[in-house]
Design a protein around this motif. Structure first.
Motif, PDB file in Angstrom:
ATOM      1  N   LEU A 227      -3.805 -16.278   1.612  1.00  0.00           N
ATOM      2  CA  LEU A 227      -5.029 -17.062   1.831  1.00  0.00           C
ATOM      3  C   LEU A 227      -4.893 -17.867   3.120  1.00  0.00           C
ATOM      4  O   LEU A 227      -5.813 -17.926   3.942  1.00  0.00           O
TER       5      LEU A 227
ATOM      6  N   ASP B 189      -3.162 -17.506 -10.419  1.00  0.00           N
ATOM      7  CA  ASP B 189      -3.180 -16.054 -10.319  1.00  0.00           C
ATOM      8  C   ASP B 189      -3.723 -15.470 -11.626  1.00  0.00           C
ATOM      9  O   ASP B 189      -3.164 -15.710 -12.691  1.00  0.00           O
TER      10      ASP B 189
ATOM     11  N   SER C 115      -7.539 -12.922  -2.092  1.00  0.00           N
ATOM     12  CA  SER C 115      -7.146 -13.268  -0.722  1.00  0.00           C
ATOM     13  C   SER C 115      -6.684 -12.026   0.041  1.00  0.00           C
ATOM     14  O   SER C 115      -6.670 -12.024   1.256  1.00  0.00           O
TER      15      SER C 115
ATOM     16  N   ASN D  77      -6.898 -16.442  -7.802  1.00  0.00           N
ATOM     17  CA  ASN D  77      -6.667 -15.346  -6.863  1.00  0.00           C
ATOM     18  C   ASN D  77      -6.506 -13.996  -7.586  1.00  0.00           C
ATOM     19  O   ASN D  77      -6.261 -13.954  -8.788  1.00  0.00           O
TER      20      ASN D  77
ATOM     21  N   MET E 116      -4.092 -23.078  -6.153  1.00  0.00           N
ATOM     22  CA  MET E 116      -4.214 -21.649  -6.344  1.00  0.00           C
ATOM     23  C   MET E 116      -3.481 -21.183  -7.604  1.00  0.00           C
ATOM     24  O   MET E 116      -2.356 -21.577  -7.857  1.00  0.00           O
TER      25      MET E 116
END
Length: 433
Positions: A18, A91, A146, A119, A89
């Motif tokens: 990112l 996942d 990203s 993400n 962030m």
């Protein structure tokens, strides 16, 4: 709000991908040229007319396999203290983890805007899975990938709402910041300038709660010294962390007009010095190079002249810089350093009348015309200075897209030769007439 955006989160959730997207590949190219091979940690981004600095906390973690939760938590803490906006962030492929929950808990307490960014959301199933992250309770929650870049535009649109436009009220005092690596002598220099008896100066609380702008007004010189050396006691906790010192340097740089970049003569120019220099250049800040601890260099090894040439080589192509050899402890050339910085401030705010600009620059164009591109002539007809807080010039011409970089450099050098822009990055633009 401040113009620093920090990306935090567990290892391997895609922070650096990112980060690379936000700062664009351009920077990666610039840095490769200048030999900065270390992890990319911070760079400049531009979106919706606003410029801001992005910090990738992942870049500060060596061997991320055995990273302790404590280290991540301390990074999040520093980001909360120092950044203006935080991207948290997570996942989607691993789902919510305990560590995510802990970080979320810390971030919910801050008043600063937090953008929860899920993400690797790159198909329909993952889109559904990502919904579990709403349970963390962040108003700004974004799903993106990203790798492919989908969703980053929406994130940036929302995020730039919180970035301040750079505004510069007229006749404000010059703002100077002393930056450099830990132990290079920043506080010795600050003390040498302000005197241990700081009662001559008044402390004004800075724009942010935690950087203090000291008003210096002695010997006919007046400026604000931006002190982010951690006047607060709790700074001691973070002192050993490279991440902390870098955040403070970026912050001081963001708040200043001119930076005094201190180098340690015994170490020469290091990667971190180069990174700060390039960032200052991209943020159009004035720059003065101070070489401290010169007295500790064995004299037979090299002369100041050789050392200066080496510094210019490392910082090239931007070499029109004041370089001073100082000793913060013995107060040698401290005053010259201030004079150099104030002169650079003058250069950065210099306005050149359009008539003088055209007279000198069109003459330079006559002497050396832009090379034709595939038979297309580039004719420069007119030049004007743009109303920016730093020197920026627009050359109006036919076929602006075909001006080569070497010619752009020629024009910048001509601007420097005719007008004094020492210590200041100069921007040259080509516009259609």
């Amino acid at each position: 709000m401040g113009n620093i955006v920090a990306i935090v989160g567990r290892p391997n959730v895609g922070k650096s991908t990112l980060y690379n997207r936000l700062i664009g590949e351009r920077q990666a190219i610039i840095d490769d040229e200048s030999g900065v091979t270390r992890d990319r940690q911070y760079g400049s981004s531009y979106w919706n007319g606003k410029t801001f600095t992005v910090v990738d906390t992942g870049g500060f973690v060596r061997n991320s396999e055995d990273i302790y939760e404590a280290a991540i938590r301390s990074q999040v803490q520093i980001a909360i203290e120092e950044a203006g906006v935080i991207i948290f962030m997570v996942d989607v492929t691993t789902g919510l983890t305990d560590l995510d929950e802990q970080v979320a808990e810390m971030l919910r307490r801050t008043k600063k805007p937090v953008f929860l960014t899920v993400n690797k959301v790159d198909n329909h199933q993952r889109q559904l899975d990502a919904n579990e992250f709403w349970s963390l309770g962040f108003e700004h929650t974004y799903f993106l990938s990203s790798m492919t870049g989908s969703g980053t535009g929406e994130l940036l649109d929302a995020l730039t709402e919180y970035i301040e436009e750079e505004e510069r009220e007229e006749n404000k005092l010059p703002r100077l910041a002393i930056v450099g690596q830990p132990n290079v002598g920043k506080s010795s220099l600050t003390n040498a300038l302000l005197g241990e008896e700081r009662n001559i100066v008044t402390n004004l609380a800075g724009t942010t709660r935690d950087s203090i702008h000291t008003h210096y007004n002695k010997f006919g010189k007046e400026f604000l010294l931006i002190d982010t050396a951690g006047i607060r006691k709790k700074a001691k906790v973070h002192e050993d962390l490279e991440f902390y010192s870098v955040m403070r340097a970026i912050k001081a740089l963001e708040e200043s007009d001119v930076i005094l970049l201190m180098l340690d003569a015994t170490l020469g120019v290091e990667a971190q010095d180069l990174s700060i220099f390039r960032l200052a250049q991209r943020r159009h800040k004035g720059i003065v190079i101070l070489v401290n601890k010169w007295d500790l260099v064995p004299k037979e090894t090299n002369t100041a002249r050789d050392f200066e040439l080496e510094i210019r080589r490392r910082f090239s192509p931007f070499t029109d810089l004041p370089i001073l050899f100082v000793s913060a402890l013995d107060k040698v050339r401290i005053f010259q350093a201030v004079e150099a910085a104030l002169e650079v401030f003058e250069n950065r705010t210099r306005r050149i009348s359009t008539s003088e600009l055209n007279e000198k620059m069109l003459e330079a164009v006559e002497r050396h015309n832009p090379p034709a591109h595939r038979g297309r002539l580039v004719k420069i007809k007119y030049v004007t200075q743009l109303p920016m807080s730093f020197p920026a010039f627009a050359f109006f011409c036919s076929n602006p897209k075909h001006v080569k970089e070497s010619y752009q450099n020629y024009l910048e050098n001509q601007l420097r030769e005719n007008f004094n822009f020492k210590g200041v990055p100069v921007s040259v633009y080509f516009r259609k007439k």
